[in-house]
Design an enzyme around this catalytic site. Sequence first.
Site, PDB file in Angstrom:
ATOM      1  N   LYS A   1       0.863  -1.194   0.000  1.00  0.00           N
ATOM      2  CA  LYS A   1       0.000   0.000   0.000  1.00  0.00           C
ATOM      3  C   LYS A   1       0.892   1.236   0.000  1.00  0.00           C
ATOM      4  O   LYS A   1       1.873   1.292   0.748  1.00  0.00           O
ATOM      5  CB  LYS A   1      -0.909  -0.022   1.242  1.00  0.00           C
ATOM      6  CG  LYS A   1      -1.947   1.095   1.286  1.00  0.00           C
ATOM      7  CD  LYS A   1      -2.887   0.949   2.484  1.00  0.00           C
ATOM      8  CE  LYS A   1      -3.988   2.014   2.479  1.00  0.00           C
ATOM      9  NZ  LYS A   1      -4.947   1.848   3.601  1.00  0.00           N
TER      10      LYS A   1
ATOM     11  N   SER B   1      -9.943   2.149   2.364  1.00  0.00           N
ATOM     12  CA  SER B   1      -8.954   2.874   1.589  1.00  0.00           C
ATOM     13  C   SER B   1      -7.926   1.967   0.909  1.00  0.00           C
ATOM     14  O   SER B   1      -7.230   2.417  -0.001  1.00  0.00           O
ATOM     15  CB  SER B   1      -8.217   3.855   2.494  1.00  0.00           C
ATOM     16  OG  SER B   1      -7.447   3.167   3.464  1.00  0.00           O
TER      17      SER B   1
ATOM     18  N   SER C   1     -10.490  -0.083   6.584  1.00  0.00           N
ATOM     19  CA  SER C   1      -9.846  -0.003   5.277  1.00  0.00           C
ATOM     20  C   SER C   1      -9.172  -1.270   4.760  1.00  0.00           C
ATOM     21  O   SER C   1      -8.758  -1.304   3.600  1.00  0.00           O
ATOM     22  CB  SER C   1      -8.816   1.114   5.274  1.00  0.00           C
ATOM     23  OG  SER C   1      -9.472   2.327   5.067  1.00  0.00           O
TER      24      SER C   1
END
Length: 488
Positions: free
Chosen positions: A76, A153, A177
């Site tokens: 990420k 997210s 997320s």
Amino acid sequence: MIDLTLTQALEKLNNREISAVELTQHYLNRIEKYGADLNCYITVTPERALADAAASDARRSAGNTLPLDGIPIAMKDLFATCSIRTTAASRMLENFIPEYESTVSQKFIDAGTVLLGKANLDEFAMGTFSKTSFFGAPINPWQLDKQLTAGGSSGGSTSAVAGGLALGATGTDTGGSIRFPAAITGLVGMKPTYGLCSRWGCIAFASSLDTPGPIARTVDDTALLLSAMAGHDPKDSTSSTNGFTCNAPLTPVLGDGHKLRIGVIREFSNVAISDDMRTLFEKRIADLKSMGAEIVEVSIPNILDALAAYYIIAPAEASSNLARYDGMRYGLRVEGKDIYDTFKKTRAAGFGDEVKRRMIIGTAVLSSESYDVYFMQAARVRRMIADSFNTAFEQCDLIVCPASAGTAMPLNSDLTPLEYYALDLFTVAMNLAGVPACSVPCGLATNGLPLGMQVVGRRFDDMRVLQLAKHIETVAAVDNRPTVIMGK
Ligand code: GLN
């Protein structure tokens, strides 16, 4: 190669049936072919990937094989990677190249993984559809023509893994997320106990809630990734000395005379969810019962207030954490007529609307007039929720609940900020309490899209959370191979 899970790929690597370079090249080819359609990577790192893979093959030949040697993963883009652009999906950090490596990404290097690239996300991890990304939203690979969200997210991570563009990925979960995006892309997403994985070098959103964790196609794969990520870090003052080690496969916690009490949260039973979600959730509970689990109803009285508390505490912490982006030290700088004007112009240009909204809310709830009625009140609700989880875990060993109300929605759904926030109803309480929670596929809805349910445990009971998730995975038997893309 596309059908291999991470665990299977590792076995083939260890048996010398495939090399890390071959496996990596396969993933780089897929990124080349589908990366633009899915928009799941902000930065692809092919040279680094091939160098990592060659080093991995050399280690294996020399007999110095590492735990995840040669496994291609996506990171990420919230984890700082030394010499590799790290953006947090923000214009503010569009060209930021860290001079240090986050603890989590360093642990993956130490475990022998191959870095394919940096995965897309909501700007500073604030959002639910990854639509707040400065780089545009990643796409859910399940029904490509429909342009559905891969969640947020950590939506780039789930898009990449679900689409077969990485074998596993890291995410961060501040209010859901990891779990929400995993649920709507047919993946397993684990939010570990707060403190199990170091936050050092992970760009901060809300420090008391931010939890790095893994995303993969199976529970065993997820457990392997978590083993690599977890561990004490003196550089993070909230990092725990309780480690997590798992040499997959996970062992059963049901059947063969195992006694397990599984709690169902009373307050969630009146929350509106889709018929498919209700049916599948009830089916899986019936399955667990038939495997010998005792199902008990538990109460977390304030759990429906978790959303309000979260949307005070998270923005409050964010407004403080993001104050550092002032144009002086990191990233973007827009010159103004004096230093304050430079701050103003830099922030106006560097942050997107949602980030600005959070900073305004956060600054407001921390102001002297509002502190007691908003921030302190939210902190009290948080305490009550954490206490209620403790009480509930006196009556049961693990808790199960839905991960979302329904399946992936179209990216162009026109939701208000409050409607987006409401999507976090099933996930935020676990962050407030710091308890581990894993989202695992529980079946396919009538529209063909996957749904997920959560297993929640006591603090540091991450292992049992994963063990029960594996039972659910087995009975649900969702085929989450990327057939849509394969058949394109
Ligand atoms: N959707 C939540 C938010 O917008 C959660 C985000 C997260 O966990 N990073 O804050």
